[in-house]
Motif scaffolding. Structure first.
Motif, mmCIF file in Angstrom:
data_model
loop_
_atom_site.group_PDB
_atom_site.id
_atom_site.type_symbol
_atom_site.label_atom_id
_atom_site.label_comp_id
_atom_site.label_asym_id
_atom_site.label_seq_id
_atom_site.Cartn_x
_atom_site.Cartn_y
_atom_site.Cartn_z
ATOM 1 N N THR A 1 0.814 -1.221 0.000
ATOM 2 C CA THR A 1 0.000 0.000 0.000
ATOM 3 C C THR A 1 0.846 1.268 0.000
ATOM 4 O OG1 THR A 1 -0.129 -0.101 2.432
ATOM 5 C CG2 THR A 1 -1.923 -1.120 1.180
ATOM 6 N N ALA A 2 2.158 1.151 -0.126
ATOM 7 C CA ALA A 2 3.026 2.331 -0.058
ATOM 8 C C ALA A 2 2.885 3.187 -1.306
ATOM 9 C CB ALA A 2 4.483 1.892 0.121
ATOM 10 N N ASP A 3 3.139 4.494 -1.122
ATOM 11 C CA ASP A 3 3.042 5.444 -2.218
ATOM 12 C C ASP A 3 4.224 5.334 -3.167
ATOM 13 O OD1 ASP A 3 1.933 7.596 -3.645
ATOM 14 O OD2 ASP A 3 3.171 9.038 -2.569
ATOM 15 N N VAL A 4 5.337 4.800 -2.701
ATOM 16 C CA VAL A 4 6.506 4.568 -3.547
ATOM 17 C C VAL A 4 6.804 3.083 -3.554
ATOM 18 C CG1 VAL A 4 7.533 6.840 -3.230
ATOM 19 C CG2 VAL A 4 8.049 5.046 -1.591
ATOM 20 N N ALA A 5 7.133 2.565 -4.719
ATOM 21 C CA ALA A 5 7.392 1.131 -4.835
ATOM 22 C C ALA A 5 8.260 0.883 -6.056
ATOM 23 C CB ALA A 5 6.080 0.352 -4.959
ATOM 24 N N PRO A 6 9.143 -0.122 -6.003
ATOM 25 C CA PRO A 6 9.974 -0.452 -7.164
ATOM 26 C C PRO A 6 9.133 -1.043 -8.290
ATOM 27 C CG PRO A 6 10.288 -2.057 -5.414
ATOM 28 C CD PRO A 6 9.446 -0.969 -4.848
ATOM 29 N N PRO A 7 9.657 -1.045 -9.515
ATOM 30 C CA PRO A 7 8.886 -1.560 -10.662
ATOM 31 C C PRO A 7 8.385 -2.978 -10.475
ATOM 32 C CG PRO A 7 10.811 -0.374 -11.422
ATOM 33 C CD PRO A 7 10.943 -0.474 -9.929
ATOM 34 N N LEU A 8 9.170 -3.823 -9.812
ATOM 35 C CA LEU A 8 8.768 -5.206 -9.601
ATOM 36 C C LEU A 8 7.477 -5.282 -8.793
ATOM 37 C CD1 LEU A 8 10.115 -7.831 -10.494
ATOM 38 C CD2 LEU A 8 11.100 -8.026 -8.219
ATOM 39 N N VAL B 1 13.691 -10.722 -8.732
ATOM 40 C CA VAL B 1 13.362 -11.139 -10.098
ATOM 41 C C VAL B 1 13.068 -12.634 -10.130
ATOM 42 C CG1 VAL B 1 14.300 -11.399 -12.428
ATOM 43 C CG2 VAL B 1 14.645 -9.263 -11.176
ATOM 44 N N ARG B 2 13.812 -13.417 -9.372
ATOM 45 C CA ARG B 2 13.584 -14.862 -9.349
ATOM 46 C C ARG B 2 12.164 -15.191 -8.918
ATOM 47 N NH1 ARG B 2 16.367 -18.671 -4.895
ATOM 48 N NH2 ARG B 2 14.998 -17.363 -3.638
ATOM 49 N N ASP B 3 11.705 -14.583 -7.835
ATOM 50 C CA ASP B 3 10.344 -14.855 -7.356
ATOM 51 C C ASP B 3 9.302 -14.385 -8.364
ATOM 52 O OD1 ASP B 3 11.398 -15.934 -5.070
ATOM 53 O OD2 ASP B 3 11.133 -14.122 -3.856
ATOM 54 N N ALA B 4 9.571 -13.251 -9.021
ATOM 55 C CA ALA B 4 8.615 -12.728 -9.993
ATOM 56 C C ALA B 4 8.520 -13.625 -11.224
ATOM 57 C CB ALA B 4 9.003 -11.309 -10.393
ATOM 58 N N PHE C 1 22.408 -3.961 -17.254
ATOM 59 C CA PHE C 1 21.639 -2.754 -17.524
ATOM 60 C C PHE C 1 20.161 -3.015 -17.805
ATOM 61 C CE2 PHE C 1 25.985 -1.398 -18.928
ATOM 62 C CZ PHE C 1 26.186 -0.521 -17.876
ATOM 63 N N ALA C 2 19.716 -4.258 -17.779
ATOM 64 C CA ALA C 2 18.308 -4.551 -18.020
ATOM 65 C C ALA C 2 17.458 -4.124 -16.828
ATOM 66 C CB ALA C 2 18.115 -6.036 -18.290
ATOM 67 N N PRO C 3 16.319 -3.439 -17.060
ATOM 68 C CA PRO C 3 15.410 -3.102 -15.961
ATOM 69 C C PRO C 3 14.686 -4.342 -15.451
ATOM 70 C CG PRO C 3 14.475 -2.421 -18.056
ATOM 71 C CD PRO C 3 15.860 -2.904 -18.357
ATOM 72 N N GLN C 4 14.046 -4.186 -14.301
ATOM 73 C CA GLN C 4 13.416 -5.349 -13.665
ATOM 74 C C GLN C 4 12.336 -5.975 -14.536
ATOM 75 O OE1 GLN C 4 12.198 -3.856 -9.731
ATOM 76 N NE2 GLN C 4 13.843 -5.100 -8.855
ATOM 77 N N VAL C 5 11.511 -5.178 -15.182
ATOM 78 C CA VAL C 5 10.421 -5.715 -16.006
ATOM 79 C C VAL C 5 10.992 -6.545 -17.156
ATOM 80 C CG1 VAL C 5 8.521 -5.100 -17.553
ATOM 81 C CG2 VAL C 5 8.797 -3.900 -15.383
#
Length: 532
Positions: A232-239, A255-258, A507-511
């Protein structure tokens, strides 16, 4: 280990306390991530742990803060030096010696550590942080990321029981950040060190944190497991944002869990492709040929060719010390250039110092370095005069970039985002066709970065060519259409963002990592595709 007992901290003239009736306990050997938007009080919270707040910063503290049973009210911050190690946002401001080795030893000298023990700890720290080759380098010749690692090392050599870090990876490339975080994690697990980290790039730290301390901005501090608080946080990482969009529960932090949860999402996206970014104009805004920069025997830039088109937003990436900042300063004309040429509309900014700012604007890693007057209004007025612009031009630009900044405010009292906006306005007053920004996202939260993305898109739409030297892969994924990668002063990759970053584990982003081999870069791209 750390206890906040009904702590309220307020500053003179403020309408409300920064922290209000905060109660929390941090156990020994915990790694706590402190999160929240820019200006909510994270640095104040960190400063209270060793008494810098309010002994050094001023303000009023009610309640009590104890570390290992010792109250910060009873002793000055220097008495906590052996117990609590602190690394601030600006490493260079904390250095007191000339070389890397001397800086690593200095803190131990003040604590009367025996010389043989000092030497052993210096060697261990050099290896731990991967900076052994910098041992005899003058501190001021290091890149921002190298300085940050030295600052962390200078604290680690004292073997503190509590380590407080304010934006420790903000100037580090992804690989260096992983190395530093791995070292910190080893301290937590192998030595039981308690670590408190404030970091806007939460995607780097969240998976290692035992607890998240979230400051929503109302003076309170929410404490709990990272996945639970981030829901519920207002800030969160892309994952986490991707997990919210896909409805995953519990939210993945690695990333592994995702990837274990992402197979159905990849199937839904299999027949869709991300929208292509808008291309810049074909007209050339800047052309650099064979640019060379040397510092003594060190060749920082080795014959680089770089062409920028109008309306183009380009990211300049690479490990710390690869030559990015040196290249930017050489292109702008104010820095060293020992070979090659730069052409901006038929003129070379390096040969026309009086015209350089009108040809190429540059915002350095620490934007405040360009601010020297007492008020925001004075800075804007001086920018108008120096650029030969109509009075009020800089102020109008500032209102567009960051509305609501008071004329009588002191530039040093502004938040990181506001200070960046002011320097951007100062540089844009001269209407340069090319704008260079060195690490522009340091100190910015996710919301501020989104706003900066919008600003840069608008500048590109007006025909400016924009170059960002940055390690912020998530910002690059959202903002730029082309990535140039440097290594040891040379360009080793140059191409469309998706093509360059998806093929790079660093350099790859999380998504991109979660949805690979599909070339999705941001949560916004995925959301748009699912809505369509």
């Amino acid at each position: 280990m750390i206890e906040f007992d009904r702590v309220t901290i307020s500053y003179y003239g403020a309408t409300r306390p920064v922290l209000s009736t905060v109660d929390l306990m941090v156990d020994e050997g915990e790694l706590c991530l402190v999160a929240g938007r820019t200006g909510v009080g994270k640095s104040t919270f960190l400063g209270a742990i060793n008494g810098l707040v309010p002994h050094f910063t001023g303000g009023h503290l009610r309640g009590s803060v104890r570390v290992a049973g010792q109250s910060t009210a009873d002793q000055p911050p220097r008495e906590f030096a052996e117990l609590v190690g602190v690394v601030g946002q600006d490493p260079l401001a904390g250095f007191v010696t000339d070389t890397v080795e001397e800086e690593l030893a200095y803190g131990m000298e003040q604590l009367a550590v025996p010389p043989d023990v000092m030497r052993k700890r210096v060697e261990e720290t050099l290896d731990l942080l991967g900076i052994a080759e910098l041992r005899r380098r003058p501190l001021r010749t290091l890149s921002g990321g190298q300085q940050q690692r030295v600052a962390i090392g200078s604290v680690l050599t004292a073997h503190p029981r509590v380590l407080v870090l304010d934006e420790p990876t903000s100037a580090l490339d992804p690989t260096a950040a992983e190395d530093v975080l791995a070292a910190i994690t080893r301290l937590v697990h192998d030595l039981g060190t308690t670590v408190v980290v404030a970091e806007h790039r939460m995607e780097r730290v969240a998976q290692y944190a035992d607890r998240l301390l979230y400051l929503p901005g109302d003076g309170s501090v929410r404490s709990g497991p990272p996945a639970e608080v981030l829901a519920t946080a207002d800030v969160a990482p892309p994952l986490v944002e991707l997990g919210r969009l896909a409805g995953w529960s519990p939210l993945p932090l690695s990333v592994r869990d995702a990837r274990r949860l992402a197979a159905p999402l990849r199937d839904r996206l299999a027949d869709r492709v991300p929208a292509a970014p808008a291309a810049g104009e074909r007209r050339t805004a800047l052309e650099g040929k064979g640019v060379v920069v040397r510092y003594g025997e060190l060749v920082a830039v080795r014959g680089v060719d770089l062409t920028l088109g109008r309306g183009e937003v380009v990211a300049l990436m690479g490990r710390n010390g690869s030559g990015k900042s040196s290249l930017l300063w050489a292109l702008q004309g104010s820095g060293r250039r020992d070979g090659g040429s730069v052409d901006v509309g038929g003129e070379d900014p390096g040969k026309l110092p009086e015209r350089a700012r009108a040809l190429v604007g540059l915002v350095p890693q620490t934007p405040g370095d360009l601010l020297y007057l007492e008020t925001v209004a004075a800075e804007c007025g001086q920018a108008d005069v120096e650029s030969g612009a109509e009075p009020g031009t800089c102020r109008k630009l500032l209102d567009r970039l960051a509305p609501g900044i008071a004329d009588d405010g002191h530039p040093r009292d502004l938040s990181e985002g506001q200070r960046l906006a002011l320097v951007l306005a100062v540089q844009l007053t001269a209407a340069p066709p090319v704008l260079l920004l060195d690490e522009p996202t340091r100190g910015l939260d996710y919301h501020a970065k989104r706003h900066l993305t919008t600003i840069l898109a608008e500048l590109a739409a007006e025909g400016h060519a924009v170059v960002l030297a940055t390690h912020d892969v998530e910002f690059v994924a959202r903002t730029v259409g082309r990535v140039v990668v440097m290594a040891e002063g040379e360009v080793v990759a140059d191409g469309p963002t998706a093509q360059v970053v998806v093929s790079s584990p660093a350099f790859a982003p999380q998504v991109a990592k979660v949805l690979a081999p599909q070339e999705w870069l941001t949560v916004d791209q995925v959301a748009e595709a699912l809505n369509d």
